[in-house]
Design a protein around this motif. Structure first.
Motif, PDB file in Angstrom:
ATOM      1  N   PHE D  16     -11.055 -22.690  -9.788  1.00 31.44           N
ATOM      2  CA  PHE D  16     -11.863 -21.853 -10.674  1.00 31.44           C
ATOM      3  C   PHE D  16     -12.232 -22.597 -11.958  1.00 31.44           C
ATOM      4  CE2 PHE D  16      -8.834 -19.003  -8.385  1.00 31.44           C
ATOM      5  CZ  PHE D  16      -9.745 -18.432  -7.518  1.00 31.44           C
ATOM      6  N   CYS D  17     -13.160 -22.030 -12.694  1.00 34.87           N
ATOM      7  CA  CYS D  17     -13.563 -22.609 -13.974  1.00 34.87           C
ATOM      8  C   CYS D  17     -12.406 -22.520 -14.971  1.00 34.87           C
ATOM      9  CB  CYS D  17     -14.718 -21.834 -14.603  1.00 34.87           C
ATOM     10  SG  CYS D  17     -16.186 -21.683 -13.598  1.00 34.87           S
ATOM     11  N   PRO D  18     -12.484 -23.307 -16.029  1.00 36.45           N
ATOM     12  CA  PRO D  18     -11.486 -23.189 -17.099  1.00 36.45           C
ATOM     13  C   PRO D  18     -11.456 -21.749 -17.633  1.00 36.45           C
ATOM     14  CG  PRO D  18     -12.842 -25.139 -17.429  1.00 36.45           C
ATOM     15  CD  PRO D  18     -13.446 -24.384 -16.276  1.00 36.45           C
ATOM     16  N   GLY D  49     -17.438 -14.618  -2.941  1.00 35.82           N
ATOM     17  CA  GLY D  49     -17.463 -14.574  -4.391  1.00 35.82           C
ATOM     18  C   GLY D  49     -16.581 -15.737  -4.825  1.00 35.82           C
ATOM     19  N   CYS D  50     -16.303 -15.858  -6.095  1.00 35.74           N
ATOM     20  CA  CYS D  50     -15.483 -17.001  -6.501  1.00 35.74           C
ATOM     21  C   CYS D  50     -14.120 -16.986  -5.816  1.00 35.74           C
ATOM     22  CB  CYS D  50     -15.351 -17.042  -8.016  1.00 35.74           C
ATOM     23  SG  CYS D  50     -16.904 -17.550  -8.785  1.00 35.74           S
ATOM     24  N   GLY D  51     -13.671 -15.815  -5.386  1.00 37.74           N
ATOM     25  CA  GLY D  51     -12.420 -15.724  -4.644  1.00 37.74           C
ATOM     26  C   GLY D  51     -12.393 -16.606  -3.401  1.00 37.74           C
ATOM     27  N   PRO D 209     -11.794 -12.200 -17.193  1.00 41.74           N
ATOM     28  CA  PRO D 209     -12.895 -12.902 -17.871  1.00 41.74           C
ATOM     29  C   PRO D 209     -13.593 -13.902 -16.947  1.00 41.74           C
ATOM     30  CG  PRO D 209     -10.804 -13.913 -18.437  1.00 41.74           C
ATOM     31  CD  PRO D 209     -10.477 -12.747 -17.537  1.00 41.74           C
ATOM     32  N   CYS D 210     -14.897 -14.024 -17.140  1.00 41.81           N
ATOM     33  CA  CYS D 210     -15.675 -15.087 -16.496  1.00 41.81           C
ATOM     34  C   CYS D 210     -16.375 -15.840 -17.620  1.00 41.81           C
ATOM     35  CB  CYS D 210     -16.703 -14.490 -15.536  1.00 41.81           C
ATOM     36  SG  CYS D 210     -17.885 -15.665 -14.850  1.00 41.81           S
ATOM     37  N   PRO D 211     -15.625 -16.704 -18.323  1.00 45.02           N
ATOM     38  CA  PRO D 211     -16.211 -17.364 -19.490  1.00 45.02           C
ATOM     39  C   PRO D 211     -17.516 -18.085 -19.147  1.00 45.02           C
ATOM     40  CG  PRO D 211     -13.849 -17.864 -19.295  1.00 45.02           C
ATOM     41  CD  PRO D 211     -14.238 -17.128 -18.060  1.00 45.02           C
ATOM     42  N   THR D 212     -17.571 -18.635 -17.958  1.00 47.14           N
ATOM     43  CA  THR D 212     -18.764 -19.398 -17.573  1.00 47.14           C
ATOM     44  C   THR D 212     -20.017 -18.538 -17.618  1.00 47.14           C
ATOM     45  OG1 THR D 212     -17.426 -20.775 -16.129  1.00 47.14           O
ATOM     46  CG2 THR D 212     -19.797 -20.740 -15.704  1.00 47.14           C
ATOM     47  N   ASN D 213     -19.972 -17.404 -16.964  1.00 47.57           N
ATOM     48  CA  ASN D 213     -21.197 -16.609 -16.874  1.00 47.57           C
ATOM     49  C   ASN D 213     -21.359 -15.619 -18.018  1.00 47.57           C
ATOM     50  OD1 ASN D 213     -22.620 -17.517 -14.466  1.00 47.57           O
ATOM     51  ND2 ASN D 213     -20.700 -16.969 -13.455  1.00 47.57           N
ATOM     52  N   TRP D 214     -20.260 -15.329 -18.682  1.00 48.67           N
ATOM     53  CA  TRP D 214     -20.409 -14.536 -19.899  1.00 48.67           C
ATOM     54  C   TRP D 214     -20.957 -15.416 -21.014  1.00 48.67           C
ATOM     55  CZ3 TRP D 214     -15.259 -11.206 -20.424  1.00 48.67           C
ATOM     56  CH2 TRP D 214     -15.154 -10.365 -19.281  1.00 48.67           C
TER      57      TRP D 214
ATOM     58  N   MET H  42     -21.198 -25.417 -11.461  1.00 50.52           N
ATOM     59  CA  MET H  42     -20.760 -24.377 -12.371  1.00 50.52           C
ATOM     60  C   MET H  42     -19.309 -24.558 -12.741  1.00 50.52           C
ATOM     61  SD  MET H  42     -21.175 -20.429 -11.880  1.00 50.52           S
ATOM     62  CE  MET H  42     -22.903 -20.890 -12.097  1.00 50.52           C
ATOM     63  N   ARG H  43     -18.554 -25.059 -11.801  1.00 51.16           N
ATOM     64  CA  ARG H  43     -17.118 -25.185 -12.056  1.00 51.16           C
ATOM     65  C   ARG H  43     -16.769 -26.622 -12.402  1.00 51.16           C
ATOM     66  NH1 ARG H  43     -18.586 -22.388  -8.150  1.00 51.16           N
ATOM     67  NH2 ARG H  43     -18.567 -20.133  -8.433  1.00 51.16           N
ATOM     68  N   GLY H  44     -17.626 -27.261 -13.208  1.00 47.85           N
ATOM     69  CA  GLY H  44     -17.330 -28.600 -13.659  1.00 47.85           C
ATOM     70  C   GLY H  44     -17.696 -29.626 -12.611  1.00 47.85           C
TER      71      GLY H  44
HETATM   72  S1  SF4 Z   1     -17.901 -18.446 -12.327  1.00 40.34           S
HETATM   73 FE1  SF4 Z   1     -16.640 -16.975 -13.487  1.00 40.34          FE
HETATM   74  S2  SF4 Z   1     -15.445 -15.921 -11.914  1.00 40.34           S
HETATM   75 FE2  SF4 Z   1     -16.273 -17.751 -10.968  1.00 40.34          FE
HETATM   76  S3  SF4 Z   1     -14.683 -19.311 -11.177  1.00 40.34           S
HETATM   77 FE3  SF4 Z   1     -16.065 -19.511 -12.938  1.00 40.34          FE
HETATM   78  S4  SF4 Z   1     -15.179 -18.237 -14.515  1.00 40.34           S
HETATM   79 FE4  SF4 Z   1     -14.233 -17.641 -12.602  1.00 40.34          FE
END
Ligand code: SF4
Ligand SMILES: Cc1ncc(C[n+]2csc(CCOP(=O)(O)OP(=O)(O)O)c2C)c(N)n1
Ligand SMILES: Cc1ncc(C[n+]2csc(CCOP(=O)(O)OP(=O)(O)O)c2C)c(N)n1
Ligand code: SF4
Ligand code: SF4
Ligand code: SF4
Ligand code: SF4
Ligand code: SF4
Ligand SMILES: [Mg+2]
Ligand SMILES: [Mg+2]
Lengths: 178, 355, 75, 247, 355, 247, 75, 178
Positions: D16-18, D49-51, D209-214, H42-44
């Motif tokens: 996942f993203c930071p 989804g990101c899951g 939180p989804c810091p990336t897309n928020w 998106m994830r680096g």
């Molecule tokens: S896009 Fe949002 S939900 Fe998906 S891994 Fe990154 S931070 Fe998490």
């Protein structure tokens, strides 16, 4: 091979009559196909089923020439009379089929099936009376054998009712009497 | 074993149970609802699960889950509902899981009508879903064959780990014929690949196998090529000396059989090539046809011709291919004979053979 | 409800539409409706209306699923 | 004071993203499964989804469901393998947009499965489109001027949709503080226990939180959850042992 | 008018707006989400409606409703989502309504992956949905062509009252190129057939037209036959003297164009036949190919060959048809040239031409 | 006392079974549309179910929706033609089984349409299979021993699902007596008025007999509704002008 | 929390997993964590732990989305 | 025709650098294609985009031989150096690309882009510094013309920032100085 159409109102048990014919024929070693008609049967109107009965594999279950027509009501006569082959048979439920002119190149057995079944206190048995008439008129099977077949069929379902045999025999008789 | 008089749908359902099917998830639609109705009481008798799903989407995905867990599972639908299954089928194929799907074809695009048709041929044989997969497609032409092919479909699904389709239609599904049923089969659901908890072993990932197979493209092509080579099934009727060979499957093949009999009785050399598998299309069957054949005539209950392409390719376009379409109407066998005769008599050549 | 008003309005029946469900008979407050021996073209027994008993309340209109009853001005 | 080790179910680092809340939920879920001795009996139905990224990193048996259909897939598994611990892992888009019907019908039938729904108010994996859970005014790539509730509806509160149904367990937690994370763990544990004792459908929704897309820092994301998101999605246990609580 | 640098998806979306599209209902999925994102701000600017649907099913049915009401309407999706549209598309086709659907192809069956592929060819061209219908399928190979074909798709959809499909793919959708955009078109939604209240006239029934057309089978076949005859579109590149003709559409056709250039520079007579419409497949294009052509080589980004059948039939199987498959990998133009050379050098004949 | 004529919108005799409640709903709906002067502006989105049979007999503009998608189709029409009176006509199977998501999302977005949902507790058109609304113990062709709620869920109460949402109008009526039929008329009228004044989503659920598939006489069917069905599905207005009533 | 117990248990960090989100730093009750100048292989700045301040409460373990912290017995 | 690859970390603006190059090239009448890389950007991780710039229609937008590589970080050099043609150019961001051995059949312009942009107080401008270096090193366009193009681009977006031009010019200078 015999092509049989069985038709009437939704509630008259035409599908069951066809089923009985199919079942007993099968038990006696015939090949058969039974095809119901579609349409909005559920909402009234005419129901019908179409059987082919023969000694070897039935190829096409559909047919446009009817050898034997079992017509439980007038509409059935209207719908199917034209398709009966020359020399074919119509079993007409004369309780409901009145003042009809039939083609003269076919044999017609008029049987008051609804009346007979009412008389026998088996109002839902009109279809079996008609079936009896059909067997009687066509000689497809010996009448007694077929009656045994019906008994066996209902017996297996635990729904044996001696009135059914009586209905059947009365129908057969009526046809033979003609 | 004695004959039982059964409706196509009921026989199909009973055959599934006897083939070891222990899960059904699906949604009613005419003309296949009897399959649900039958299984709603029959599956619990053998310890299986019948679940009327809230939709076809839910049904196919329940099947996906049950199949992933190792059980023989099935759904069935028709027309509009079959369209809704496509995404799920694609997932099941991509995860290389066995499952059986039934499409009881009915007439028309959109809502259509409930009577018989054979219009879903392309959807069935070329993957109505996205991506690169095929299903083994079995086309029964009788109630007995519905029974026989159902057993085969489950076995083949497991052998290839690929969904199989039974492509029936309203007439085969609704008609009754005497059938002999096979013995009950018990199938072990504890496949090594099944999702059932890892129980000390490695965890299992039921997902598209593409993520884990190197040269997946080559792998998947080889898989389907091998199925295409091994699984062709057909019945040929008097094709050895036929001038015209009818090509028809399912219900229309029976009309054609009658046409062949009629024609032969009139001295017309008509034959029938009946695909039993639609994918793979039985190209091998064409090798049995005499090389002097004048034309192929496809017969299908469809408004648009669909078999034609496969026949053209199978006969390598050395022979004219004509079509005879029954759409909303069931053709008469005699009309098919007439058509064959008129092809035989016609001077007109098929364009691609002219130049 | 007076005889006078009954004169001005009355119930008209479209017998050919009747499917013999009996809802009107069940709901008629005056037992003005009954099954007759005649059948319509569809084969359903006709519903007979007793003008004497009828108070033209149109409840039969309200409940009939097949648009058999209308309350109309007497012609 | 005991050791706190990383659960063995976390077989690889997550992808996942930071600052993504999914990572926290992953760890908590893994801990619960291990503590309840269910790691070997668990089958997850994984949403799209990101899951999805858990398929290789979270070491339970998995079935990759089509987008939105995780509940139906889980039902298929559970009905034939009632001895397994069957759970879904879904995002809010998956479970509440395209999969609304499957999600709700699992609850309506009181299917004996556990749904883990990670609500980050957005379609994370596809790049930040509006979700049914997005807040009014929230800017997303498909509501660039902020979500207009008059045109697109109010945020969907799934617990409100389910709490009148005869289900086993419903709770909503959040991963915005250590304290809430511990509650999330308790909720997930209770949900899974409910399933394993045959108590019917359990669902745990988790604000994340989804810091990336928020397009926010993690700190701002956490503040946003606490100050704003939680007001729309109150935390707590709403149904326990099949009974509505007062929450 | 000057060039604008645009992403394929954005250009497609802008072109739709300029073609008069005033309703979009759809659901995000990579690699087509930019279409939604773009339209979410653009459609309101022109008084249109953008609605992010809760699912693809809902989206296509909103489009069905808006189209039924007479408005130019569109949805777009990819892979799994495209599968979910099939039932709705079949309804729209059966109701003979205009609408435009976009499938931005991505790789794989099931979940697959987000990069480019051309695996949905069968689903697109043979009706992924049930019953008897076809869509006009336009396959752009550049951002500019995405724009041009979008306008055409809306016009043709209305002309034939039939849904049209733009079959794009992840690479065309995500790349940027300079484009010229057409003028904004205003389209009157008040079609005589539109559901908008009967306003004193007869009530309108937007449903499968089969219920109201006599000899519907004949009617619908004639409709699609006429489209098949009139709507073939293609581009031929140096096919007049080619020994080998590549057949490729969309993104792979561009790789092939480079291959042709490379080959020609080496004195190898390579040509390219590029279908622009996939249905109808441009069989007429094959008439322009020199009759001495040694082989056709289809090139597609697909694990299973799909174009092949259409090419075989189009060339009447007089010429060997080979395939070159890029699946997960984008083939190099030089590899295509090598393959062509090796076909030219090979003594091996294609089986069907042997006997 | 005025005349009570058959509405002109009923252009042909209906095709329903004897005693079917659909016929009553048809007449009432036609009366309301005519009385409100909307016959010329109405567009119906017709579900798949016995309601289909109205396509030729009920003289408004129609769009035949795919099974379950009537709400989505109606939304498509209404969004581009806000001046029209747009309604759906659906059965319970259509709207609440396959179409649950579309039905609910129209309410969630508070779409300005009116949904008419005829709840006969069964899949009528296809021959009497279980519906989400079937009562526990009810025999249907797919629950031949009676619906087992433990396996298939409790009956779905759609008003409970919607009444927490910010919608315009929700009511449930029944056609089992003349009095209730008159109330149904009032509910439909209020629902449509709500739409025409821009008041948001309106839904009227109507309990209706299906003597054919219930395999009961009409009299028994009506008794059954009064004695049993209404207990699970209470009648009344639940949301009016966007406000919850006490019902 | 005594120094004694701190001796028995301590926090171990898997720096290579850190993505530098800062959640641990935000939540550490003792301000024992801070950003350091070093980066890990992924390029994220390492989180420095001040053993003196740390009370081994493992809140950092609880909040870290990337499994960086473990509370382990001192070897 | 020139094939250019622009690569770096997700946040370094490599797609924008490519976009700028594409845009200005277009304005000066070139045909161009711009293709982003896929993957979980998106994830680096590494992002990249791939341009072809020419005077006639660009046929294939994909390529495996790179004429000019703009490498914002070390990973980009690792990933793409092998694909650079003999005689090709690598613009390397020497602030981050350290101790790399480059092939000796290619020209390498090492530009401390991150440092320069930091120095110019335009930390997000490292990509523009790199772009300047690329234009300078390849001579694709006159440096001043291209700088005007950048100004016009940002101007049209209402995001004009004189620091961008400065970044660009410093990059160009650095490359020319080599
Ligand atoms: S896009 Fe949002 S939900 Fe998906 S891994 Fe990154 S931070 Fe998490
Ligand atoms: C049928 C289908 N439609 C759409 C998609 C694209 N898609 C993938 S994930 C996703 C949304 C994910 O959002 P959410 O469920 O909230 O998970 P998150 O990534 O936010 O955790 C979408 C729309 C898909 N894969 N399949
Ligand atoms: C996609 C799809 N699935 C299933 C069907 C079959 N089908 C037609 S009507 C119906 C159910 C009708 O029940 P309901 O909506 O309650 O209406 P009723 O007939 O009871 O009024 C079903 C399952 C269909 N037409 N399309
Ligand atoms: S109008 Fe009233 S009283 Fe007269 S028949 Fe009808 S229901 Fe009975
Ligand atoms: S209610 Fe109508 S249809 Fe029923 S019996 Fe009375 S008149 Fe006939
Ligand atoms: S089946 Fe039931 S719902 Fe359908 S028309 Fe007949 S009575 Fe009415
Ligand atoms: S264990 Fe507690 S005190 Fe120590 S660093 Fe972690 S959060 Fe801070
Ligand atoms: S919470 Fe974990 S990932 Fe985030 S900064 Fe701290 S150690 Fe690194
Ligand atoms: Mg989300
Ligand atoms: Mg119903």
């Amino acid at each position: 091979m015999l092509s049989v159409t069985c038709a009437g109102f939704g509630g008259q048990g035409v599908l069951t009559a066809g089923l009985l014919l199919a079942n007993v024929s099968m038990v006696y070693g015939k090949k058969i196909t039974w095809v119901p008609s579609y349409g909005s049967e559920m909402r009234g109107g005419t129901a019908s089923c179409h059987l082919r009965i023969g000694d070897s594999e039935i190829l096409n279950p559909f047919f446009s020439s009817i050898d034997t027509l079992i017509a439980m009501n007038e509409e059935s006569v209207d719908s199917f009379q034209e398709k009966v082959v020359t020399g074919g048979v119509i079993i007409a439920n004369s309780t409901l089929v009145k003042n009809k002119t039939f083609r003269d190149d076919i044999r017609v057995a008029e049987v008051a099936a609804t009346a007979i079944s009412a008389e026998l206190d088996n109002p839902r048995g009109a279809n079996i009376v008609m079936l009896g008439a059909a067997i009687g008129a066509t000689g497809l099977f010996p009448v007694e054998d077929f009656a045994d077949g019906i008994d066996a069929y209902f017996g297996k379902k635990g729904r044996n009712n001696p009135l059914n045999r009586e209905c059947f025999m009365r129908g057969a008789q009526a046809a033979l009497d003609l | 074993m004695s004959y039982r008089l059964m409706k196509g749908n009921d026989a199909l359902a009973e055959a599934a149970v006897r083939a070891g099917c222990r899960f059904f998830g699906g949604y009613p639609i005419t003309p296949q609802s009897e399959i649900l109705e039958y299984l709603s009481s029959r599956l619990p008798e053998v310890g299986g699960t019948f679940l009327q799903a809230e939709s076809e989407l839910s049904g196919i995905n329940m099947v996906y889950g049950a199949a992933a867990a190792g059980f023989r599972a099935m759904t069935s639908s028709s027309g509009p509902g079959f369209s809704l299954l496509q995404e799920g089928i694609s997932y099941i194929a991509s995860a290389e899981l066995p499952a059986v799907i039934v499409d009881v074809q009915r007439y028309g695009s959109g809502l259509g009508d409930i009577f018989q048709a054979q219009s879903d041929y392309h959807q069935a044989t070329r993957g109505g879903g996205h991506g690169d997969y095929r299903m083994l497609v079995f086309a029964p032409s009788s109630v007995q064959e519905s029974v026989d092919l159902m057993g085969l479909a489950f076995d083949k699904a497991e052998q290839y780990r690929n969904p199989c389709l039974i492509l029936s239609d309203a007439s085969i599904a609704q008609m009754m014929e005497p059938v002999k049923l096979p013995e009950m089969q018990e199938v072990d659901p504890d496949k090594p690949w099944a999702a059932k908890g890892k129980n000390g072993g490695d965890f299992k990932r039921i997902t598209s196998t593409m993520y884990y197979i190197e040269d997946f493209d080559g792998y998947i092509k080889a898989k389907f090529d091998s199925m295409a080579a091994a699984e062709q099934r057909w019945e040929n009727v008097e094709v050895e000396d036929a001038d015209i060979v009818l090509v028809a499957y399912g219900i229309s093949s029976r009309i054609c059989k009658e046409a062949v009999a009629i024609a032969r009785s009139r001295g017309i050399r008509l034959g029938l090539l009946r695909p039993i598998t639609l994918w793979p299309f039985p190209t091998n069957a064409f090798k049995e046809v005499n090389s002097e054949v004048k034309a192929y005539l496809t017969v299908e209950l469809s408004a648009l011709p669909k078999l034609e392409d496969d026949v053209k390719i199978a006969c390598e376009m050395k022979t004219p291919v004509k079509h005879f379409l029954g759409g909303a109407n069931i053709p008469e066998s005699s009309a098919i004979v007439e058509e064959a005769v008129s092809i035989l008599n016609s001077r007109e050549e098929v364009s691609w053979l002219k130049n | 409800m007076t005889k006078a008003s009954k004169k001005r309005l009355h119930m008209v029946q479209h017998h050919e539409r009747c499917k013999g469900c009996g809802f009107c008979i069940l709901e008629c407050p005056k037992e003005a409706l009954s099954v007759s021996d005649d059948v319509n073209r569809k084969g359903y027994p006709l519903v007979k209306l007793d003008e004497e008993k009828c108070i033209v309340c149109a409840i039969c209109h309200t409940v009939c699923p097949d648009y058999v009853f209308e309350r109309r001005e007497v012609a | 004071m005991a050791q706190k080790l990383i659960p063995e179910l976390l077989v690889e680092d997550n992808k996942f993203c930071p600052g993504c809340g999914h990572g926290i939920v992953n760890r908590v879920l893994a801990e619960v499964l291990e503590e309840l001795g269910l790691a070997d009996k668990a089958v997850g139905s994984l949403a799209v989804g990101c899951g999805c990224l858990m398929m290789d990193t979270f070491g339970t048996d998995w079935v990759q469901a089509p987008h939105g259909r995780a509940a139906a897939v889980a039902v298929g598994v559970k009905r034939v393998r009632p001895e397994c611990c069957v759970f879904t892992y879904q995002g809010d888009g998956d479970s509440l947009a395209i999969g609304f019907s499957e999600t709700m019908y699992a609850a309506i039938r009181n299917e004996n499965i556990t749904a883990i729904i990670v609500n980050n108010g957005i379609f994370g994996m596809t790049g930040g489109q509006m979700a049914p859970t997005s807040l009014p005014g929230q800017r997303t790539t498909t509501s660039p001027k902020g979500r207009d509730a008059a045109l697109t509806g109010q945020p969907l509160n799934i617990i409100n949709q389910m709490k009148n149904l005869p289900v086993g367990y419903l709770a909503r937690g959040s991963v915005d503080t250590a304290k809430e994370i511990n509650k999330v763990k308790k909720y997930i544990r209770t949900g899974i226990e409910t399933q394993m004792k045959g108590g019917g459908y359990s669902m745990i929704e988790i604000l994340s939180p989804c810091p990336t897309n928020w397009k926010m820092t993690l700190q701002n994301s956490l503040d946003h959850i606490r100050s704003t998101v939680r007001a729309t999605y109150p935390l707590g246990e709403f149904v326990k042992d099949g009974e509505r609580t007062d929450a």
